[in-house]
Scaffold this motif. Structure first.
Motif, PDB file in Angstrom:
ATOM      1  N   ARG A   1      72.172 -87.265  36.578  1.00  0.00           N
ATOM      2  CA  ARG A   1      71.174 -87.078  37.638  1.00  0.00           C
ATOM      3  C   ARG A   1      70.181 -85.962  37.296  1.00  0.00           C
ATOM      4  NH1 ARG A   1      72.248 -89.978  42.122  1.00  0.00           N
ATOM      5  NH2 ARG A   1      70.920 -88.674  43.427  1.00  0.00           N
ATOM      6  N   LEU A   2      69.773 -85.954  36.023  1.00  0.00           N
ATOM      7  CA  LEU A   2      68.717 -85.034  35.616  1.00  0.00           C
ATOM      8  C   LEU A   2      67.388 -85.501  36.194  1.00  0.00           C
ATOM      9  CD1 LEU A   2      69.627 -84.544  31.844  1.00  0.00           C
ATOM     10  CD2 LEU A   2      70.314 -83.123  33.775  1.00  0.00           C
ATOM     11  N   SER A   3      66.429 -84.597  36.272  1.00  0.00           N
ATOM     12  CA  SER A   3      65.119 -84.975  36.795  1.00  0.00           C
ATOM     13  C   SER A   3      64.024 -84.258  36.029  1.00  0.00           C
ATOM     14  CB  SER A   3      65.009 -84.636  38.290  1.00  0.00           C
ATOM     15  OG  SER A   3      65.111 -83.238  38.490  1.00  0.00           O
ATOM     16  N   GLY A   4      62.826 -84.831  36.096  1.00  0.00           N
ATOM     17  CA  GLY A   4      61.647 -84.200  35.527  1.00  0.00           C
ATOM     18  C   GLY A   4      61.800 -83.816  34.076  1.00  0.00           C
ATOM     19  N   LEU A   5      61.333 -82.607  33.775  1.00  0.00           N
ATOM     20  CA  LEU A   5      61.331 -82.136  32.398  1.00  0.00           C
ATOM     21  C   LEU A   5      62.703 -81.682  31.918  1.00  0.00           C
ATOM     22  CD1 LEU A   5      57.952 -80.170  32.290  1.00  0.00           C
ATOM     23  CD2 LEU A   5      58.389 -82.588  31.836  1.00  0.00           C
ATOM     24  N   ASP A   6      63.703 -81.691  32.817  1.00  0.00           N
ATOM     25  CA  ASP A   6      65.067 -81.423  32.372  1.00  0.00           C
ATOM     26  C   ASP A   6      65.602 -82.562  31.513  1.00  0.00           C
ATOM     27  OD1 ASP A   6      65.206 -78.985  33.636  1.00  0.00           O
ATOM     28  OD2 ASP A   6      66.067 -79.798  35.480  1.00  0.00           O
ATOM     29  N   ILE A   7      65.016 -83.730  31.634  1.00  0.00           N
ATOM     30  CA  ILE A   7      65.384 -84.867  30.796  1.00  0.00           C
ATOM     31  C   ILE A   7      64.688 -84.692  29.441  1.00  0.00           C
ATOM     32  CG2 ILE A   7      65.388 -87.382  30.591  1.00  0.00           C
ATOM     33  CD1 ILE A   7      64.881 -87.483  33.634  1.00  0.00           C
ATOM     34  N   PRO A   8      65.408 -84.781  28.320  1.00  0.00           N
ATOM     35  CA  PRO A   8      64.748 -84.647  27.006  1.00  0.00           C
ATOM     36  C   PRO A   8      63.593 -85.641  26.863  1.00  0.00           C
ATOM     37  CG  PRO A   8      67.137 -84.671  26.760  1.00  0.00           C
ATOM     38  CD  PRO A   8      66.853 -85.017  28.196  1.00  0.00           C
ATOM     39  N   LEU A   9      62.522 -85.192  26.223  1.00  0.00           N
ATOM     40  CA  LEU A   9      61.344 -86.050  26.074  1.00  0.00           C
ATOM     41  C   LEU A   9      61.713 -87.374  25.411  1.00  0.00           C
ATOM     42  CD1 LEU A   9      58.340 -86.651  26.170  1.00  0.00           C
ATOM     43  CD2 LEU A   9      58.068 -85.344  24.044  1.00  0.00           C
ATOM     44  N   GLY A  10      62.539 -87.330  24.366  1.00  0.00           N
ATOM     45  CA  GLY A  10      62.936 -88.563  23.694  1.00  0.00           C
ATOM     46  C   GLY A  10      63.615 -89.535  24.633  1.00  0.00           C
ATOM     47  N   ALA A  11      64.455 -89.018  25.559  1.00  0.00           N
ATOM     48  CA  ALA A  11      65.139 -89.882  26.514  1.00  0.00           C
ATOM     49  C   ALA A  11      64.146 -90.461  27.521  1.00  0.00           C
ATOM     50  CB  ALA A  11      66.232 -89.097  27.234  1.00  0.00           C
ATOM     51  N   ARG A  12      63.126 -89.677  27.922  1.00  0.00           N
ATOM     52  CA  ARG A  12      62.097 -90.202  28.839  1.00  0.00           C
ATOM     53  C   ARG A  12      61.318 -91.333  28.179  1.00  0.00           C
ATOM     54  NH1 ARG A  12      58.821 -85.192  29.696  1.00  0.00           N
ATOM     55  NH2 ARG A  12      60.417 -83.927  28.665  1.00  0.00           N
ATOM     56  N   ILE A  13      61.075 -91.185  26.880  1.00  0.00           N
ATOM     57  CA  ILE A  13      60.381 -92.244  26.141  1.00  0.00           C
ATOM     58  C   ILE A  13      61.258 -93.486  26.049  1.00  0.00           C
ATOM     59  CG2 ILE A  13      59.532 -92.873  23.849  1.00  0.00           C
ATOM     60  CD1 ILE A  13      58.596 -89.952  23.542  1.00  0.00           C
ATOM     61  N   LEU A  14      62.531 -93.308  25.705  1.00  0.00           N
ATOM     62  CA  LEU A  14      63.447 -94.445  25.568  1.00  0.00           C
ATOM     63  C   LEU A  14      63.642 -95.176  26.886  1.00  0.00           C
ATOM     64  CD1 LEU A  14      66.270 -93.062  23.235  1.00  0.00           C
ATOM     65  CD2 LEU A  14      64.537 -94.767  22.677  1.00  0.00           C
ATOM     66  N   ALA A  15      63.674 -94.440  27.991  1.00  0.00           N
ATOM     67  CA  ALA A  15      63.858 -95.068  29.302  1.00  0.00           C
ATOM     68  C   ALA A  15      62.769 -96.111  29.547  1.00  0.00           C
ATOM     69  CB  ALA A  15      63.838 -94.007  30.398  1.00  0.00           C
ATOM     70  N   LEU A  16      61.528 -95.739  29.269  1.00  0.00           N
ATOM     71  CA  LEU A  16      60.417 -96.670  29.480  1.00  0.00           C
ATOM     72  C   LEU A  16      60.472 -97.823  28.477  1.00  0.00           C
ATOM     73  CD1 LEU A  16      56.741 -95.773  30.249  1.00  0.00           C
ATOM     74  CD2 LEU A  16      57.279 -97.487  28.521  1.00  0.00           C
ATOM     75  N   ALA A  17      60.651 -97.498  27.207  1.00  0.00           N
ATOM     76  CA  ALA A  17      60.642 -98.539  26.172  1.00  0.00           C
ATOM     77  C   ALA A  17      61.761 -99.551  26.401  1.00  0.00           C
ATOM     78  CB  ALA A  17      60.788 -97.901  24.788  1.00  0.00           C
ATOM     79  N   SER A  18      62.947 -99.065  26.773  1.00  0.00           N
ATOM     80  CA  SER A  18      64.082 -99.962  26.985  1.00  0.00           C
ATOM     81  C   SER A  18      63.854-100.857  28.196  1.00  0.00           C
ATOM     82  CB  SER A  18      65.356 -99.137  27.153  1.00  0.00           C
ATOM     83  OG  SER A  18      66.460 -99.977  27.406  1.00  0.00           O
ATOM     84  N   ASP A  19      63.415-100.260  29.312  1.00  0.00           N
ATOM     85  CA  ASP A  19      63.204-101.055  30.521  1.00  0.00           C
ATOM     86  C   ASP A  19      62.095-102.085  30.326  1.00  0.00           C
ATOM     87  OD1 ASP A  19      65.179 -99.652  31.722  1.00  0.00           O
ATOM     88  OD2 ASP A  19      63.921 -98.655  33.219  1.00  0.00           O
ATOM     89  N   TYR A  20      61.033-101.720  29.630  1.00  0.00           N
ATOM     90  CA  TYR A  20      59.928-102.651  29.395  1.00  0.00           C
ATOM     91  C   TYR A  20      60.422-103.901  28.675  1.00  0.00           C
ATOM     92  CZ  TYR A  20      55.563-104.516  27.436  1.00  0.00           C
ATOM     93  OH  TYR A  20      54.535-105.340  27.076  1.00  0.00           O
ATOM     94  N   ASP A  21      61.284-103.732  27.685  1.00  0.00           N
ATOM     95  CA  ASP A  21      61.814-104.901  26.982  1.00  0.00           C
ATOM     96  C   ASP A  21      62.878-105.608  27.819  1.00  0.00           C
ATOM     97  OD1 ASP A  21      61.656-106.169  24.143  1.00  0.00           O
ATOM     98  OD2 ASP A  21      63.807-106.084  24.583  1.00  0.00           O
ATOM     99  N   ASN A  22      63.738-104.860  28.503  1.00  0.00           N
ATOM    100  CA  ASN A  22      64.789-105.479  29.316  1.00  0.00           C
ATOM    101  C   ASN A  22      64.225-106.331  30.440  1.00  0.00           C
ATOM    102  OD1 ASN A  22      67.155-104.644  28.024  1.00  0.00           O
ATOM    103  ND2 ASN A  22      67.148-102.648  29.026  1.00  0.00           N
TER     104      ASN A  22
END
Length: 433
Positions: free
Chosen positions: A298-319
């Motif tokens: 339950r991390l939020s905002g910039l507490d989430i590593p930038l790489g993970a924020r990027i992966l979240a979008l890339a993964s969901d877009y394909d899923n």
């Protein structure tokens, strides 16, 4: 307890004292416990004996004619530094004892009259200390010999190293590529279990790398994001086939709970490999939401590593396009709209902005100066510039491979078996890179 029982059988003790009765008492004490005992009545005789014999422990009286115990033990330290040194004194003169410690570096001093049990204990401890020191010296000597051997070997190879520097650098690059290729192959193996997964990780990794480049992420971190993209679904390896095929929107209860643990499981599987620990942290966090409603932490905002924020979008877009998140598979433009509309909630607005630029084509594509050739046009020495992937998403050949005659024959055989035509992107050795 005898010396033999202590594992120090036949340790040699040299006793030096100008009083014969003292030497006799020490001889009886130590011989009764398995030690080899040598005695001398003067310091000079003791030093002469050290020139011919290896002695483990030297016990010297403090008061002796010609040379006192301090001077004698100082000479012992110089001639036989491995011998443990004990001072036998009839008084507790602190100045003399300190002098013996400083000059002779004695291990202990024992006052007369001594207690036999205490004397044996002191010698036993001295021998244990000597054994540890000897073992340390042995290991240091071994390390020194090995270092010398390596130094000699390196010296002999200097000429060859100068000639083969370019080849060694190429080998190092090949090792890095092979490591990445191994990850890609492993990712493909995981995806063979579910039709929806085929090619997903590679597409996610490619998009994540493009987003990272747009966000000016440095090369090293960008590579970690790419690797994490290839492996972000590794935590699903224990899922049943039915669970892999079921859209997340239909999961509930225990099944949903199990699904939400897969990022943690992925991190646990990757953590033993030091090279993948940074990627493992991104795998753990790639299901976190920018608004703090994600999992597992339950991390939020910039507490989430930038790489993970990027992966979240890339993964969901394909899923969204392959039916992993919902029963209905969306067209790319529909999936993109959902992603863009979720900025600030599910996704980092900065990453969404980079995503919009990537989709619009405003991100410059790095020049590759490559060309697509059919398999029968390939020649040994050509270098691949892009991954060669089957229609099912499995990797056939990674980028940056220098083709050999054998590789080309294998590609031709695979082409015939698959009933398909492969286009291989290559550049010739010597072209501008």
């Amino acid at each position: 307890m005898s010396a033999a029982a202590d594992g120090v059988a036949r340790a040699t003790v040299l006793c030096v004292d100008d009083e014969k009765n003292i030497l006799a008492a020490l001889r009886r004490l130590f011989r009764a416990h398995g030690y080899e005992v040598l005695t001398e009545e003067s310091a000079q005789a003791g030093l002469a004996l050290l020139d011919t014999r290896k002695v483990d422990v030297v016990i010297s009286d403090m008061r002796m004619p010609e040379m006192d115990g301090v001077e004698f033990l100082e000479q012992v330290r110089l001639r036989s530094p491995g011998s443990m040194r004990l001072l036998l004194t009839g008084n507790a003169d602190v100045r003399l004892i300190l002098d013996a410690v400083n000059r002779g570096e004695i291990y202990r001093y024992v006052t007369k009259p001594w207690d036999d049990h205490e004397m044996l204990l002191v010698v036993r401890h001295a021998l244990e200390r000597k054994a540890m020191a000897d073992e340390q010296q042995r290991l240091e000597a071994l390390a020194h010999r090995q270092n010398e051997q390596l130094r000699e070997l390196n010296h002999g190879l200097e000429a060859k190293v100068a000639e083969r520097t370019a080849e060694l650098e190429a080998s190092n690059e090949k090792l890095k590529r092979n490591f990445l290729t191994s990850i890609q192959v492993f990712s493909s193996i995981i995806e063979l279990r579910g039709a929806k997964l085929a090619g997903h990780s590679r597409r996610v990794a490619d998009l994540a790398r493009r987003l990272a480049r747009r966000l000016d992420v440095d090369h090293r971190e960008s590579q970690q994001i790419f690797v994490a993209g290839l492996l972000h679904n590794i935590g699903k390896v224990g899922f049943s086939d039915a669970m892999l095929e079921m859209p997340v929107s239909r999961m509930h209860g225990d099944m949903l709970g199990l699904y939400r643990r897969y990022p943690e499981r992925g991190e646990q599987l990757l953590m033993p490999l030091e090279e993948l620990r940074e990627a493992a942290a991104l795998v753990r966090a790639h299901q976190e939401r920018f608004d703090g409603e994600g999992f597992p932490d339950r991390l939020s905002g910039l507490d989430i590593p930038l790489g993970a924020r990027i992966l979240a979008l890339a993964s969901d877009y394909d899923n969204l396009q392959v039916g992993v998140l919902a029963e209905q598979s969306l067209r790319p433009e529909q999936a993109a709209k959902i992603v863009i509309d979720s900025r600030g909630k599910r996704y980092d607005p900065t990453v969404v902005a980079a995503f919009e630029e990537v989709l619009s084509g405003r991100v410059p594509v790095e020049p590759t100066q490559d060309r697509a050739l059919l398999v029968h046009e390939l020649r040994p020495g050509m270098r691949t510039t892009r991954d060669l992937v089957r229609r099912d998403g499995s990797l056939l050949l990674s980028a940056e491979h220098v083709l050999t005659e054998r590789m080309i024959r294998q590609l031709a055989d695979l082409e015939r078996m698959a009933g398909a035509t492969f286009s291989v992107y290559v550049k010739m050795e010597g072209e501008a890179r």
